[in-house]
Design a protein around this motif. Structure first.
Motif, PDB file in Angstrom:
ATOM      1  N   VAL A 119      18.681  -1.510  -4.505  1.00  0.00           N
ATOM      2  CA  VAL A 119      19.355  -1.411  -5.803  1.00  0.00           C
ATOM      3  C   VAL A 119      20.867  -1.261  -5.642  1.00  0.00           C
ATOM      4  N   PRO A 120      21.372  -0.343  -4.805  1.00  0.00           N
ATOM      5  CA  PRO A 120      22.833  -0.264  -4.654  1.00  0.00           C
ATOM      6  C   PRO A 120      23.455  -1.566  -4.132  1.00  0.00           C
ATOM      7  N   HIS A 121      22.733  -2.271  -3.267  1.00  0.00           N
ATOM      8  CA  HIS A 121      23.224  -3.557  -2.762  1.00  0.00           C
ATOM      9  C   HIS A 121      23.369  -4.554  -3.915  1.00  0.00           C
ATOM     10  N   VAL A 150      20.633  -3.742 -12.941  1.00  0.00           N
ATOM     11  CA  VAL A 150      19.262  -3.661 -12.432  1.00  0.00           C
ATOM     12  C   VAL A 150      18.525  -2.510 -13.107  1.00  0.00           C
ATOM     13  N   SER A 151      17.271  -2.746 -13.473  1.00  0.00           N
ATOM     14  CA  SER A 151      16.378  -1.694 -13.955  1.00  0.00           C
ATOM     15  C   SER A 151      15.101  -1.736 -13.129  1.00  0.00           C
ATOM     16  N   VAL A 152      14.331  -0.662 -13.202  1.00  0.00           N
ATOM     17  CA  VAL A 152      13.104  -0.543 -12.414  1.00  0.00           C
ATOM     18  C   VAL A 152      11.971  -0.092 -13.319  1.00  0.00           C
ATOM     19  N   ILE A 153      10.805  -0.696 -13.138  1.00  0.00           N
ATOM     20  CA  ILE A 153       9.561  -0.200 -13.728  1.00  0.00           C
ATOM     21  C   ILE A 153       8.709   0.246 -12.558  1.00  0.00           C
ATOM     22  N   LYS A 154       8.273   1.488 -12.574  1.00  0.00           N
ATOM     23  CA  LYS A 154       7.486   2.074 -11.482  1.00  0.00           C
ATOM     24  C   LYS A 154       6.095   2.404 -11.998  1.00  0.00           C
ATOM     25  N   HIS A 155       5.088   1.929 -11.296  1.00  0.00           N
ATOM     26  CA  HIS A 155       3.723   2.301 -11.648  1.00  0.00           C
ATOM     27  C   HIS A 155       3.376   3.601 -10.940  1.00  0.00           C
ATOM     28  N   ALA A 156       2.885   4.549 -11.691  1.00  0.00           N
ATOM     29  CA  ALA A 156       2.476   5.837 -11.122  1.00  0.00           C
ATOM     30  C   ALA A 156       0.972   5.993 -11.315  1.00  0.00           C
ATOM     31  N   HIS A 157       0.411   6.889 -10.580  1.00  0.00           N
ATOM     32  CA  HIS A 157      -1.026   7.086 -10.651  1.00  0.00           C
ATOM     33  C   HIS A 157      -1.375   8.322 -11.455  1.00  0.00           C
ATOM     34  N   TRP A 202       0.833  -1.193   0.000  1.00  0.00           N
ATOM     35  CA  TRP A 202       0.000   0.000   0.000  1.00  0.00           C
ATOM     36  C   TRP A 202       0.873   1.251   0.000  1.00  0.00           C
ATOM     37  N   SER A 203       0.313   2.346  -0.435  1.00  0.00           N
ATOM     38  CA  SER A 203       1.006   3.635  -0.404  1.00  0.00           C
ATOM     39  C   SER A 203       1.451   3.925   1.024  1.00  0.00           C
ATOM     40  N   GLY A 204       2.679   4.384   1.176  1.00  0.00           N
ATOM     41  CA  GLY A 204       3.201   4.694   2.506  1.00  0.00           C
ATOM     42  C   GLY A 204       3.918   3.537   3.178  1.00  0.00           C
ATOM     43  N   ALA A 205       3.950   2.380   2.519  1.00  0.00           N
ATOM     44  CA  ALA A 205       4.608   1.214   3.122  1.00  0.00           C
ATOM     45  C   ALA A 205       6.131   1.308   3.051  1.00  0.00           C
ATOM     46  N   GLY A 206       6.642   2.114   2.126  1.00  0.00           N
ATOM     47  CA  GLY A 206       8.085   2.272   2.017  1.00  0.00           C
ATOM     48  C   GLY A 206       8.706   1.546   0.837  1.00  0.00           C
ATOM     49  N   LYS A 207       7.934   1.286  -0.207  1.00  0.00           N
ATOM     50  CA  LYS A 207       8.461   0.577  -1.377  1.00  0.00           C
ATOM     51  C   LYS A 207       9.622   1.336  -2.018  1.00  0.00           C
ATOM     52  N   THR A 208       9.447   2.620  -2.267  1.00  0.00           N
ATOM     53  CA  THR A 208      10.483   3.414  -2.930  1.00  0.00           C
ATOM     54  C   THR A 208      11.719   3.528  -2.050  1.00  0.00           C
ATOM     55  N   THR A 209      11.529   3.739  -0.760  1.00  0.00           N
ATOM     56  CA  THR A 209      12.658   3.825   0.175  1.00  0.00           C
ATOM     57  C   THR A 209      13.429   2.513   0.186  1.00  0.00           C
ATOM     58  N   LEU A 210      12.712   1.393   0.225  1.00  0.00           N
ATOM     59  CA  LEU A 210      13.361   0.089   0.213  1.00  0.00           C
ATOM     60  C   LEU A 210      14.122  -0.118  -1.100  1.00  0.00           C
ATOM     61  N   LEU A 211      13.491   0.231  -2.196  1.00  0.00           N
ATOM     62  CA  LEU A 211      14.116   0.090  -3.505  1.00  0.00           C
ATOM     63  C   LEU A 211      15.413   0.887  -3.588  1.00  0.00           C
ATOM     64  N   ALA A 212      15.399   2.084  -3.041  1.00  0.00           N
ATOM     65  CA  ALA A 212      16.596   2.944  -3.067  1.00  0.00           C
ATOM     66  C   ALA A 212      17.737   2.344  -2.248  1.00  0.00           C
ATOM     67  N   ARG A 213      17.426   1.441  -1.337  1.00  0.00           N
ATOM     68  CA  ARG A 213      18.458   0.774  -0.540  1.00  0.00           C
ATOM     69  C   ARG A 213      18.873  -0.563  -1.160  1.00  0.00           C
ATOM     70  N   ASP A 259      16.784  -5.228   6.848  1.00  0.00           N
ATOM     71  CA  ASP A 259      17.743  -6.277   6.503  1.00  0.00           C
ATOM     72  C   ASP A 259      17.889  -6.346   4.977  1.00  0.00           C
ATOM     73  N   ILE A 260      18.613  -5.387   4.435  1.00  0.00           N
ATOM     74  CA  ILE A 260      18.749  -5.246   2.979  1.00  0.00           C
ATOM     75  C   ILE A 260      19.376  -6.486   2.339  1.00  0.00           C
ATOM     76  N   PRO A 261      20.453  -7.050   2.890  1.00  0.00           N
ATOM     77  CA  PRO A 261      21.001  -8.266   2.267  1.00  0.00           C
ATOM     78  C   PRO A 261      19.972  -9.405   2.186  1.00  0.00           C
TER      79      PRO A 261
END
Length: 175
Positions: A22-24, A32-39, A9-20, A149-151
Motif C-alpha cells: 500500500v505505501p508503495h 488505495v482502499s482495502v476490504i478485509k475478510h475476517a472470520h 492460507w492463514s499465515g501466508a503473509g497477506k496482511t504483512t505484504l499488504l502493509a508493504r 519484491d514489492i515493486p
C-alpha cells in the motif's frame, strides 16, 4: 475504480505484504482502499465504550465520528454475510481496491504463498488466481514475484486489476 485481491492460507503473509504494498502504491500517486475478510465474530469496537454499548443494546448500525475519522459498524443480526459485490458497492471511489481474503469469490487474485506455511497452493484449482507472490520457486505460466519484491508485486497487482463493474458482472447471478 479497479479491484485486485490477495488470497492465500492463514499465515501466508497477506496482511504483512499488504502493509508493504500500500505505501508503495501511494508513493506512485494512487488512492488505495482495502476490504478485509475476517472470520466469525471479530470486533473493532472496545467493550464498555459508548459505541460498543449502543451495538450491544441492539442498534442495527452505529456510526462513530471524530475530527480524524468516522466508522460505520453494521450488525448482521442473523442476516447472511454480504458478498464481495455488495461490499464493493459501499466503498468510496479510489484508484485501486485491494481485497484481502474472500478466496471463494470470483474476482482476480494474486496468491500469497509462503513455503514454511506448508499449505498447498490455490492457483491450480482457482481460475481467479492471475499471479503469485511467493518465497519459493513456482512452476507456472502465471506471473510470479518474490514476496520481498514489492515493486514487482505492486506492478503485477496494477496490471491484473479489473474494473469494479467487471467484478460485479462476474458475480451477477445467471438468469
Amino acid at each position: 475504480m479497479k479491484v485486485i485481491g490477495l488470497a492465500g492460507w492463514s499465515g501466508a503473509g497477506k496482511t504483512t505484504l499488504l502493509a508493504r504494498v500500500v505505501p508503495h502504491l501511494l508513493g506512485r500517486g494512487l488512492r488505495v482502499s482495502v476490504i478485509k475478510h475476517a472470520h466469525h465474530s471479530f470486533d473493532v469496537d472496545v467493550p464498555g465504550k459508548d459505541s460498543w454499548v449502543h451495538r450491544q443494546s441492539g442498534a442495527a448500525e452505529v456510526l462513530v465520528s471524530s475530527a480524524k475519522r468516522w466508522a460505520l459498524m453494521h450488525e448482521l443480526r442473523g442476516v447472511s454475510e454480504p458478498k464481495l459485490p455488495e461490499l464493493l458497492a459501499k466503498m468510496s471511489r479510489v484508484d485501486l481496491v485491494i481485497v484481502e481474503g474472500f478466496k471463494s469469490e470470483p474476482h482476480r487474485k494474486i496468491e500469497v504463498h509462503r513455503l514454511a506455511n506448508g499449505k498447498a497452493m490455490l492457483f491450480p484449482d482457482d481460475p481467479g488466481v492471475v499471479g503469485i507472490a511467493s518465497d519459493a520457486a513456482v512452476e507456472t505460466s502465471l506471473p510470479v514475484a518474490h514476496l520481498d519484491d514489492i515493486p514487482a508485486i505492486a506492478a503485477m497487482m496494477q496490471r491484473s486489476a479489473i474494473s469494479v463493474e467487471d467484478v460485479l458482472a462476474r458475480s451477477a447471478p445467471e438468469t
